[in-house]
Each structure stands twice: as structure tokens, then as C-alpha cells.
Design a protein around this motif. Sequence first.
Motif, PDB file in Angstrom:
ATOM      1  N   MET A   1       0.829  -1.207   0.000  1.00 20.93           N
ATOM      2  CA  MET A   1       0.000   0.000   0.000  1.00 20.93           C
ATOM      3  C   MET A   1       0.867   1.262   0.000  1.00 20.93           C
ATOM      4  O   MET A   1       0.623   2.223  -0.736  1.00 20.93           O
ATOM      5  CB  MET A   1      -0.885   0.015   1.248  1.00 20.93           C
ATOM      6  N   ILE A   2       1.893   1.224   0.827  1.00 26.00           N
ATOM      7  CA  ILE A   2       2.776   2.398   0.921  1.00 26.00           C
ATOM      8  C   ILE A   2       3.524   2.619  -0.396  1.00 26.00           C
ATOM      9  O   ILE A   2       3.616   3.738  -0.898  1.00 26.00           O
ATOM     10  CB  ILE A   2       3.760   2.236   2.106  1.00 26.00           C
ATOM     11  N   THR A   3       4.018   1.517  -0.984  1.00 25.59           N
ATOM     12  CA  THR A   3       4.747   1.655  -2.252  1.00 25.59           C
ATOM     13  C   THR A   3       3.847   2.260  -3.326  1.00 25.59           C
ATOM     14  O   THR A   3       4.237   3.183  -4.044  1.00 25.59           O
ATOM     15  CB  THR A   3       5.235   0.262  -2.739  1.00 25.59           C
ATOM     16  N   THR A   4       2.632   1.726  -3.437  1.00 26.14           N
ATOM     17  CA  THR A   4       1.714   2.242  -4.457  1.00 26.14           C
ATOM     18  C   THR A   4       1.484   3.732  -4.252  1.00 26.14           C
ATOM     19  O   THR A   4       1.547   4.532  -5.182  1.00 26.14           O
ATOM     20  CB  THR A   4       0.349   1.520  -4.370  1.00 26.14           C
ATOM     21  N   PHE A   5       1.248   4.046  -3.006  1.00 26.67           N
ATOM     22  CA  PHE A   5       0.951   5.433  -2.689  1.00 26.67           C
ATOM     23  C   PHE A   5       2.115   6.354  -3.083  1.00 26.67           C
ATOM     24  O   PHE A   5       1.929   7.392  -3.703  1.00 26.67           O
ATOM     25  CB  PHE A   5       0.682   5.549  -1.189  1.00 26.67           C
ATOM     26  N   LEU A   6       3.301   5.912  -2.728  1.00 27.95           N
ATOM     27  CA  LEU A   6       4.485   6.729  -3.053  1.00 27.95           C
ATOM     28  C   LEU A   6       4.701   6.809  -4.553  1.00 27.95           C
ATOM     29  O   LEU A   6       5.061   7.853  -5.095  1.00 27.95           O
ATOM     30  CB  LEU A   6       5.731   6.151  -2.381  1.00 27.95           C
ATOM     31  N   ASN A   7       4.457   5.667  -5.241  1.00 28.71           N
ATOM     32  CA  ASN A   7       4.631   5.659  -6.694  1.00 28.71           C
ATOM     33  C   ASN A   7       3.779   6.708  -7.381  1.00 28.71           C
ATOM     34  O   ASN A   7       4.235   7.405  -8.268  1.00 28.71           O
ATOM     35  CB  ASN A   7       4.289   4.279  -7.255  1.00 28.71           C
ATOM     36  N   VAL A   8       2.527   6.787  -6.941  1.00 29.07           N
ATOM     37  CA  VAL A   8       1.652   7.786  -7.571  1.00 29.07           C
ATOM     38  C   VAL A   8       2.243   9.178  -7.391  1.00 29.07           C
ATOM     39  O   VAL A   8       2.317   9.962  -8.338  1.00 29.07           O
ATOM     40  CB  VAL A   8       0.262   7.861  -6.893  1.00 29.07           C
ATOM     41  N   GLU A   9       2.626   9.466  -6.177  1.00 28.30           N
ATOM     42  CA  GLU A   9       3.131  10.811  -5.912  1.00 28.30           C
ATOM     43  C   GLU A   9       4.369  11.107  -6.745  1.00 28.30           C
ATOM     44  O   GLU A   9       4.509  12.169  -7.317  1.00 28.30           O
ATOM     45  CB  GLU A   9       3.449  10.989  -4.414  1.00 28.30           C
ATOM     46  N   ARG A  10       5.272  10.107  -6.821  1.00 33.13           N
ATOM     47  CA  ARG A  10       6.522  10.335  -7.560  1.00 33.13           C
ATOM     48  C   ARG A  10       6.269  10.463  -9.057  1.00 33.13           C
ATOM     49  O   ARG A  10       6.856  11.294  -9.732  1.00 33.13           O
ATOM     50  CB  ARG A  10       7.531   9.223  -7.269  1.00 33.13           C
ATOM     51  N   LEU A  11       5.361   9.630  -9.561  1.00 33.27           N
ATOM     52  CA  LEU A  11       5.051   9.725 -10.998  1.00 33.27           C
ATOM     53  C   LEU A  11       4.450  11.085 -11.322  1.00 33.27           C
ATOM     54  O   LEU A  11       4.834  11.745 -12.289  1.00 33.27           O
ATOM     55  CB  LEU A  11       4.060   8.627 -11.381  1.00 33.27           C
ATOM     56  N   SER A  12       3.501  11.518 -10.487  1.00 30.80           N
ATOM     57  CA  SER A  12       2.856  12.794 -10.819  1.00 30.80           C
ATOM     58  C   SER A  12       3.807  13.959 -10.590  1.00 30.80           C
ATOM     59  O   SER A  12       3.670  14.996 -11.218  1.00 30.80           O
ATOM     60  CB  SER A  12       1.554  12.984 -10.052  1.00 30.80           C
ATOM     61  N   ALA A  13       4.788  13.796  -9.703  1.00 26.16           N
ATOM     62  CA  ALA A  13       5.755  14.888  -9.510  1.00 26.16           C
ATOM     63  C   ALA A  13       6.841  14.838 -10.577  1.00 26.16           C
ATOM     64  O   ALA A  13       7.729  15.679 -10.610  1.00 26.16           O
ATOM     65  CB  ALA A  13       6.370  14.789  -8.131  1.00 26.16           C
ATOM     66  N   GLY A  14       6.782  13.845 -11.450  1.00 21.99           N
ATOM     67  CA  GLY A  14       7.762  13.730 -12.540  1.00 21.99           C
ATOM     68  C   GLY A  14       9.120  13.262 -12.043  1.00 21.99           C
ATOM     69  O   GLY A  14      10.132  13.441 -12.693  1.00 21.99           O
ATOM     70  N   GLU A  15       9.151  12.623 -10.862  1.00 21.66           N
ATOM     71  CA  GLU A  15      10.451  12.203 -10.316  1.00 21.66           C
ATOM     72  C   GLU A  15      10.820  10.790 -10.735  1.00 21.66           C
ATOM     73  O   GLU A  15      11.930  10.346 -10.554  1.00 21.66           O
ATOM     74  CB  GLU A  15      10.402  12.245  -8.783  1.00 21.66           C
ATOM     75  N   MET A  16       9.794  10.088 -11.261  1.00 21.61           N
ATOM     76  CA  MET A  16      10.077   8.696 -11.572  1.00 21.61           C
ATOM     77  C   MET A  16      10.547   8.584 -13.018  1.00 21.61           C
ATOM     78  O   MET A  16       9.864   9.033 -13.923  1.00 21.61           O
ATOM     79  CB  MET A  16       8.810   7.881 -11.366  1.00 21.61           C
ATOM     80  N   GLU A  17      11.705   7.981 -13.203  1.00 21.48           N
ATOM     81  CA  GLU A  17      12.275   7.793 -14.539  1.00 21.48           C
ATOM     82  C   GLU A  17      11.729   6.507 -15.133  1.00 21.48           C
ATOM     83  O   GLU A  17      11.683   5.474 -14.477  1.00 21.48           O
ATOM     84  CB  GLU A  17      13.789   7.668 -14.420  1.00 21.48           C
ATOM     85  N   LEU A  18      11.331   6.567 -16.386  1.00 18.26           N
ATOM     86  CA  LEU A  18      10.871   5.355 -17.038  1.00 18.26           C
ATOM     87  C   LEU A  18      12.066   4.572 -17.565  1.00 18.26           C
ATOM     88  O   LEU A  18      12.973   5.149 -18.146  1.00 18.26           O
ATOM     89  CB  LEU A  18       9.991   5.721 -18.232  1.00 18.26           C
ATOM     90  N   LYS A  19      12.030   3.252 -17.366  1.00 18.17           N
ATOM     91  CA  LYS A  19      13.086   2.435 -17.977  1.00 18.17           C
ATOM     92  C   LYS A  19      12.769   2.308 -19.464  1.00 18.17           C
ATOM     93  O   LYS A  19      11.627   2.505 -19.870  1.00 18.17           O
ATOM     94  CB  LYS A  19      13.085   1.050 -17.337  1.00 18.17           C
ATOM     95  N   GLN A  20      13.741   1.995 -20.282  1.00 15.01           N
ATOM     96  CA  GLN A  20      13.485   1.828 -21.712  1.00 15.01           C
ATOM     97  C   GLN A  20      13.833   0.405 -22.139  1.00 15.01           C
ATOM     98  O   GLN A  20      14.887   0.149 -22.697  1.00 15.01           O
ATOM     99  CB  GLN A  20      14.311   2.845 -22.516  1.00 15.01           C
ATOM    100  N   GLU A  21      12.927  -0.512 -21.817  1.00  4.32           N
ATOM    101  CA  GLU A  21      13.170  -1.899 -22.233  1.00  4.32           C
ATOM    102  C   GLU A  21      12.247  -2.217 -23.402  1.00  4.32           C
ATOM    103  O   GLU A  21      11.202  -1.595 -23.560  1.00  4.32           O
ATOM    104  CB  GLU A  21      12.821  -2.866 -21.101  1.00  4.32           C
ATOM    105  N   VAL A  22      12.663  -3.252 -24.184  1.00  2.00           N
ATOM    106  CA  VAL A  22      11.777  -3.728 -25.246  1.00  2.00           C
ATOM    107  C   VAL A  22      11.201  -5.055 -24.773  1.00  2.00           C
ATOM    108  O   VAL A  22      11.932  -5.922 -24.326  1.00  2.00           O
ATOM    109  CB  VAL A  22      12.567  -3.906 -26.557  1.00  2.00           C
ATOM    110  N   PHE A  23       9.884  -5.166 -24.822  1.00  5.82           N
ATOM    111  CA  PHE A  23       9.275  -6.429 -24.371  1.00  5.82           C
ATOM    112  C   PHE A  23       8.095  -6.798 -25.256  1.00  5.82           C
ATOM    113  O   PHE A  23       7.469  -5.941 -25.878  1.00  5.82           O
ATOM    114  CB  PHE A  23       8.880  -6.368 -22.900  1.00  5.82           C
ATOM    115  N   GLN A  24       7.794  -8.102 -25.261  1.00  3.55           N
ATOM    116  CA  GLN A  24       6.758  -8.639 -26.135  1.00  3.55           C
ATOM    117  C   GLN A  24       5.388  -8.605 -25.476  1.00  3.55           C
ATOM    118  O   GLN A  24       5.267  -8.889 -24.278  1.00  3.55           O
ATOM    119  CB  GLN A  24       7.092 -10.103 -26.459  1.00  3.55           C
TER     120      GLN A  24
END
Length: 626
Positions: free
Chosen positions: A442-465
Motif C-alpha cells: 500500500m505504501i509503495t503504491t501510494f508513493l509511486n503515484v506521488e513520484r510519478l505525478s511529480a515527474g520524479e520517476m524515470e521510465l526504464k526503456q526496455e523492449v518487451f513482447q
Amino acid sequence: MLRLSRQTIGYLSVLAGSFVLAMLAGWLGTPIDNNAYDWMFRFYRPQLQAPQSILLTIDEASLLEMGGRAHLRRALGQALDRIAAAPPKVVVLDIILADEGDPAENGELEAALRKISKLVLPCELIEDGQRWEDPLDRFRRWAQAVGHVHGDPGPGDGVSRILPLEKATERERRWALALEAFRLSRGAAAIVESPESLQVGDIRIPARRSDSRALRIRYLPPSPEGAFPLPRISFKQLRADPGLAARCRDKVVFVGETAQTELRDRLMTPYSHGLYMPGVEIHANVFETLAQGQFLVSAPELAVVAACLALAACGVMIFALRSGWQAYTLAVLLLAAAHLLPYALFTNHIVFPYFAPVSSAWLSVVGAAAFQFVAVRRQLRRAEAERARYQQAMHFVAHEMRTPLTAIQGSSELMGRYNLSEEKRRQIAELINTESKRLARMITTFLNVERLSAGEMELKQEVFQVQELVPACVERARPLAEHKQIRILVEPLPEAALTGDRELMEYALYNLLTNAVKYSPAETQVTVLASADGDRLRLSVRDQGIGMDRQEVRKIFQKFYRTRKAEASGEAGSGIGLSIVEQIVTHHGGRIEVASEPGKGSCFTVILPFSQSRQDLAKLAKEQTE
Ligand code: ADP
């Protein structure tokens, strides 16, 4: 790509609007521009040298004395005779000598003209500008030049502000009377032309060919008592006191009628406030303008447009970057600058329109201030709503956390207080373990939202099927589905690859699957289907669950929003899952479509850009191994 906020777009619209309106106003504002010009003319008195010309006039008294216009040529001949010996530098007649006249008087006038060494005679356009009406040949042969006498009064108000230095019929061009007088006074043989100016001796006159060589007349200001600044002698005065002729010595003498009865040849000037100035005096003022060399030049059109744009931009920037008293003080300064700009330039001999820059500044300031007011109020409302939602969320989180915490607390107490069997202990330890894991999730999800919306979370660039992503998520969701006897059906998947963060993408799809399961009754079916649509992949999760109405669908991506039905079903979670899903998908360059109907189920479709085809992927893998 440049991303503009709504606020920036709003301010840019104010800028564009005020600029365009100001430009349009500029077209309509000519009368105001002219009024402002006249006002500046009266207000600003430049340092000028003593006049180099003198007027020899036929006023009412002179007309009366010479017995009316019938004997004008005789009187003119006598007056010229009297001043010839002074001698004047140039004599300029503003009396048309085209008609046959009385032979005896013509003879007298001709004899007088012969004595003038530098003489300029007038000519006029007739027959609708088709032909020049010149002086009789017997007069003309004694003149060094013939110049036109056409003024160019303002079309709306009849005020004489400019005079075309050049006028032409189809076949023949003539310089203005005053210009020819100026040329002779400088002893120049010719007037040298260029597209932008005329050159007489070493004086350059800024008069464009494209404007008929229009010259702004710098009228000599009237003296404080209101007397006219150009010295003048009337025919009558000269006759009474021939000694006055000495005042014409070395002067350019303009000879013409000033009698009020001669109404045809009179115009208003910026100074005259309703009083008319005789034509001969206007010509003398044109001559003085040339002789003084302080030319008033119109500002280039491009400069006017640029200044208006700059003023509008400043007006908008003030309110875009500042607020409150700071903004209003700056706005007042800007408006003052816009009002003073034309005058400041006028004192530097540049004529700048008044209405366009002033309206540009006013429109932008008023527009931007109004926009700021509205935007600030909207922001305030939004901030309040955000705060309310945040408070709600805190309540909610506290409430949600209490359940696992209570379980952990209770279980640990049980363990400590009672002597439990090994089997019971193991069960309780397992419970503590799962509950604390749930809490951590629950805590991780909550933090993830905040970080994503604050633009702090970097997206990885993987190729997947896609063929790997979907089964992985389905397998994770299957236990939950089986618990409710819900079947998850996966339709054949296309061969396609995506680029991005696989973990986040799995989270997104898993979330859609668990929602489909959570909000569906038992023994229904959830279908996963994917298809390639151009360069996009469409990945849908369809259920046969409770569904939503249109208004609800519009809100489900907001944080902490849950529908009533979902809440009633007892399945609803924290209401943030979909907001994370949406952020993940948009961060991957995609979007989500929702089709739903109450009671009939929902279909969530994620639309994402393809990465490479399988062949490209194989190539990529090969390159990586090399
Ligand atoms: P939650 O943890 O409440 O599921 P979400 O953000 O995932 O949070 O979903 C927000 C709300 O959207 C849910 O509470 C529910 O009301 C509604 N919702 C989501 N998915 C579905 C679905 N498949 N069918 C009906 N309602 C749904």
C-alpha cells in the motif's frame, strides 16, 4: 515537443488578440493620430534659426488701394520694382500668371520681372491633373524655375501638415514652388534624386519617391503674442515707405495674396486652431522647413508594428510574471511609456502614430489583468478542491492502514500473552507476514503515484513482447478470479513489441484485470484481447460486471474516486489504481479508452505506440550479443 500550459496559452491569446485589435484600431485611428500630431506640434517648440524668407503680401488694405484684382499685375510690377534693388536673394511668386491680362499692365510686369535675378513662378495642375497651366511665355522666360503650388491637406480635416515636393502629369513632373526657391537660394544647379531622398547642395531632404516626395511642414511657431513669426510687408506699406524694401535684402521673398477674400488658397495648420493660413505663407513655411534642415520623418511601418507588439508583450508579461500592486505599478508605468513614446520620438524629429501603440498597451494590460483575475480565481478553487481531496485521502489511508495494523497488533499480542501450539503460532506468524506485506504494498503504491505525478520517476526503456506481458499479468490475477469463479479468457495475441518500463506496464495491466474481477459478479468472464491498428497497439480488458454511467467514467481516473456501486459492493479499494494506470500509459505515449454501461460490464482499452517489429527485435538482440 514544447508543451504549453493552459495559463501560457491564455496569456498568448491575450497577446495575439490585443495586438491584432491594436493594429485594426491603428487603421481607424488616423483622426486621433492627426490630433495628437497637432498637439505635439503646438507643445514642442524646437530651437530654430531666424527665418530666411520674408512675405510680400497683398492684404485687404493693399487690394483696396490698388482698386481690386483687376490691376493686380500693375501693382505687382510696381512692388517688384521697389524691392529689385535691395536686392533679394530669390523672388517667388504665388500668383498664377496664365491668363492673357491687360497688354499694358503685362508690359510693366515683364519689365519688373527682368530686373529680378532669381525668379520662381508658379504653375498649377488643371483638367483633372492632365495638364500643367504655366505662366505666359513672356513672363516665364525671365524665371529660373517654375514650381507647383499644390498643398496636400489631410483628407478628414483639411489641415495642411504635408506637402508633396513633386507633382506630375503623365508626361511632365514639376517640383514644388518652395523646393525650387530653396534650390536657387543655395545656388544648386539641380535636385539630385534617390528613392529615399532628394539632395540639394549638401542638404539631404528625406522625401520618399513612393510617397510623392511628401514633406512634413515644420511650421514656424507663432510668437507668444500670437503674431506670425515670418516677417511681412504689404504692398500698401511698401508703397507708403519704399525704404522697407531694404528688409528684402538677401532674403527669399514670397509674394502672394493674404486678403481674407481670397478664400480658395487658404488652409488650416497644426498651429492655427481654426484659423486659415494663406497659401503663400504655407509655401514660405515649406521653404523654411527646408532651410532649417530639421526634418520630421515618419517612423518606418515595421518599427511601428514592432513597437506595438513589444508593448503588448510587456503588458502581458507583467501580469504573467507578477501580481498584486507590483503588476499594477508596472502596468501604469507601461501605459505612461506608451503615451509618452510618440512625444519623445517627436522631440527627436520622428513622427510615430499615437493610437496604435496606446491601444496596444491598454488592450494588453486590461486583457492580461482580466485573465489573471480569472486564472487566479480558478487556481484558488482548484487548490481548495485539491486540499479537500488530500484530506479525504489521508482519512482514507489512515482507515485502510488501521485494518492490517490491528491484525498485526492483535496477533502479536496473542503470541506474547498465551501459550500457543506450534501450529497456531505458525498460522499467526503467517498472518502477520501477509498483513505487513499488504501494508508495504500500500505504501509503495501510494508513493509511486506521488513520484510519478511529480515527474520524479524515470521510465526504464526496455523492449518487451506483448505475448509475454499479457500472460504474466493474467497468471498473477488468476487466483483472485478463481476465488470468484471468474474465467479469464485471452484471445490470440499479435506479435508486437513495446518499449518502456515492463514492470510499470505489468502493474497497469494487472490493475485493469483485478478491477475487472473485483467489479464483476461471480461466474462471469473477463476477456483480454489485443490487436494492431496501424502503428498502434490496442489492448483491451472486457468484463461483464457492474459497469458505470458516463459521468462516473469521466471521474474514475481522478485520485481516490470510487463509484457508489463499487463502494456498495465492498470490493472498492483506495481509488488510486486507475490514476496510476493512466499516468503510466501517458508516460509511454499512449492513452486509455473506456466503454461502459451500468449493469452491462466495462471495457478498458489501452492504446500504445508499437515498438519494433519482430524482425527488428531479432536484429536488436543480435546487435546486443555482438
Ligand atoms: P480501486 O482501488 O477503488 O479499484 P481504481 O482507481 O482502480 O481504484 O478504480 C477507481 C474506481 O473506478 C473504482 O473504485 C470503481 O468504482 C471504478 N472501476 C474501475 N474499474 C472498474 C470496472 N472494471 N468496472 C466497474 N467499475 C470500475
